[in-house]
Design an enzyme around this catalytic site. Structure first.
Site, PDB file in Angstrom:
ATOM      1  N   GLU A 104       0.840  -1.207   0.000  1.00 23.94           N
ATOM      2  CA  GLU A 104       0.000   0.000   0.000  1.00 23.94           C
ATOM      3  C   GLU A 104       0.874   1.256   0.000  1.00 23.94           C
ATOM      4  O   GLU A 104       0.601   2.230  -0.705  1.00 23.94           O
ATOM      5  CB  GLU A 104      -0.922   0.029   1.225  1.00 23.94           C
ATOM      6  CG  GLU A 104      -1.840  -1.174   1.354  1.00 23.94           C
ATOM      7  CD  GLU A 104      -1.226  -2.322   2.160  1.00 23.94           C
ATOM      8  OE1 GLU A 104      -0.013  -2.577   2.031  1.00 23.94           O
ATOM      9  OE2 GLU A 104      -1.971  -2.976   2.906  1.00 23.94           O
ATOM     10  N   CYS A 128      -1.855  -2.426   7.412  1.00 20.76           N
ATOM     11  CA  CYS A 128      -1.353  -2.321   8.797  1.00 20.76           C
ATOM     12  C   CYS A 128      -1.527  -0.876   9.281  1.00 20.76           C
ATOM     13  O   CYS A 128      -1.920   0.008   8.509  1.00 20.76           O
ATOM     14  CB  CYS A 128       0.122  -2.716   8.843  1.00 20.76           C
ATOM     15  SG  CYS A 128       1.175  -1.454   8.104  1.00 20.76           S
ATOM     16  N   CYS A 131       0.539   1.774   7.214  1.00 18.12           N
ATOM     17  CA  CYS A 131      -0.052   2.075   5.901  1.00 18.12           C
ATOM     18  C   CYS A 131      -1.373   2.810   6.072  1.00 18.12           C
ATOM     19  O   CYS A 131      -1.720   3.676   5.249  1.00 18.12           O
ATOM     20  CB  CYS A 131      -0.247   0.795   5.089  1.00 18.12           C
ATOM     21  SG  CYS A 131       1.309   0.097   4.541  1.00 18.12           S
TER      22      CYS A 131
HETATM   23  N1  LIG Z   1      -1.148  -4.830   4.490  1.00 18.18           N
HETATM   24  C1  LIG Z   1       0.076  -5.385   4.366  1.00 18.18           C
HETATM   25  C2  LIG Z   1       0.551  -6.272   5.305  1.00 18.18           C
HETATM   26  C3  LIG Z   1       1.787  -6.804   5.132  1.00 18.18           C
HETATM   27  N2  LIG Z   1       2.527  -6.479   4.073  1.00 18.18           N
HETATM   28  C4  LIG Z   1       3.818  -7.134   3.824  1.00 18.18           C
HETATM   29  C5  LIG Z   1       4.910  -7.022   4.808  1.00 18.18           C
HETATM   30  C6  LIG Z   1       5.649  -8.319   4.654  1.00 18.18           C
HETATM   31  O1  LIG Z   1       6.498  -8.289   3.505  1.00 18.18           O
HETATM   32  C7  LIG Z   1       4.535  -9.303   4.405  1.00 18.18           C
HETATM   33  C8  LIG Z   1       4.005  -9.933   5.663  1.00 18.18           C
HETATM   34  O2  LIG Z   1       4.852 -10.988   5.999  1.00 18.18           O
HETATM   35  P1  LIG Z   1       4.437 -12.117   7.051  1.00 18.18           P
HETATM   36  O3  LIG Z   1       4.423 -11.459   8.388  1.00 18.18           O
HETATM   37  O4  LIG Z   1       3.092 -12.624   6.650  1.00 18.18           O
HETATM   38  O5  LIG Z   1       5.491 -13.151   6.897  1.00 18.18           O
HETATM   39  O6  LIG Z   1       3.525  -8.546   3.801  1.00 18.18           O
HETATM   40  C9  LIG Z   1       2.035  -5.595   3.126  1.00 18.18           C
HETATM   41  O7  LIG Z   1       2.696  -5.298   2.107  1.00 18.18           O
HETATM   42  N3  LIG Z   1       0.819  -5.057   3.318  1.00 18.18           N
END
Ligand SMILES: Nc1ccn([C@H]2C[C@H](O)[C@@H](COP(=O)(O)O)O2)c(=O)n1
Length: 203
Positions: A104, A128, A131
């Protein structure tokens, strides 16, 4: 200018005279934008979670897309995609969370100065808290998401709290079709068949 009818003419509906060859199974807008976010996620090198985001203006134009990845110059060969739970290292400097730019955030940064006021953001994973702050501050008005797999984590509960306060609507997206297939082989084969047909016609 409208045409006047004389006594012998009957009104006709031009639309009825057209043999309509319009495809029936074309993608609707929402599936198209979410599929674009999902396609963008395919660029991610994160081994566990690939996320994509697509921002669309009120005219249904895509103004930005992004996926989760390391910042420019921070090579995937020099920075690690590991995380605490994989047991590779306990050093936070060796974990992806230190470096990764979320999908995002990347989409917002990729908008290249275009105003995002009033736009809708399609994301494959609920945003999150960090973001969410960027989404609110950049003027995005609506968030459509596919997965909310981290809903119980404080980080994601915090996003909802901020969205509610800021009047940003968020909705889980339900696709209207099971799949969107892009089959490169089929496209190449179709072109080969056409050129073979053309050659045969010339003979
Ligand atoms: N809304 C989101 C949530 C997470 N991310 C990214 C950050 C990490 O690269 C991955 C999450 O990794 P995990 O904790 O599942 O191994 O996703 C995002 O881009 N946007």
């Amino acid at each position: 200018m409208s045409q006047e009818l004389n006594g012998s003419q009957t009104p006709t509906n031009p639309a009825k005279e057209v043999v309509n060859l319009k495809r029936k199974d074309y993608l609707n807008w929402d599936d198209y934008f979410m599929a674009t976010a999902l396609l963008s996620a395919k660029r991610s090198k994160d081994p566990s979670t690939q996320v994509g985001a697509c921002i669309v203006d009120t005219q249904k134009r895509i103004v930005a897309i992004g996926y989760n990845g390391f910042p420019r110059g921070c090579s995937d060969d020099a920075f690690s995609w590991s995380k605490p739970s994989d047991g590779i290292s306990t050093d936070p400097l060796e974990h992806k969370y230190m470096y990764v730019v979320h999908a995002e955030a990347n989409a917002i940064l990729n908008s290249n100065g275009t105003s995002l006021v009033g736009t809708r953001l399609y994301t494959t994973l609920f945003p999150c808290n960090e973001c969410a702050k960027l989404i609110i501050q950049s003027g995005v008005k609506e968030v459509y998401y596919m997965s909310d797999k981290y809903a119980e984590k404080p980080t994601f509960r915090g996003s909802k709290r901020m969205f509610d306060a800021a009047g940003i609507s968020y909705k889980r997206y339900t696709p209207t079709r099971k799949q969107v297939i892009i089959n490169f082989d089929e496209i190449i084969q179709e072109e080969l068949n056409i050129s073979l047909d053309m050659k045969a016609l010339k003979m």
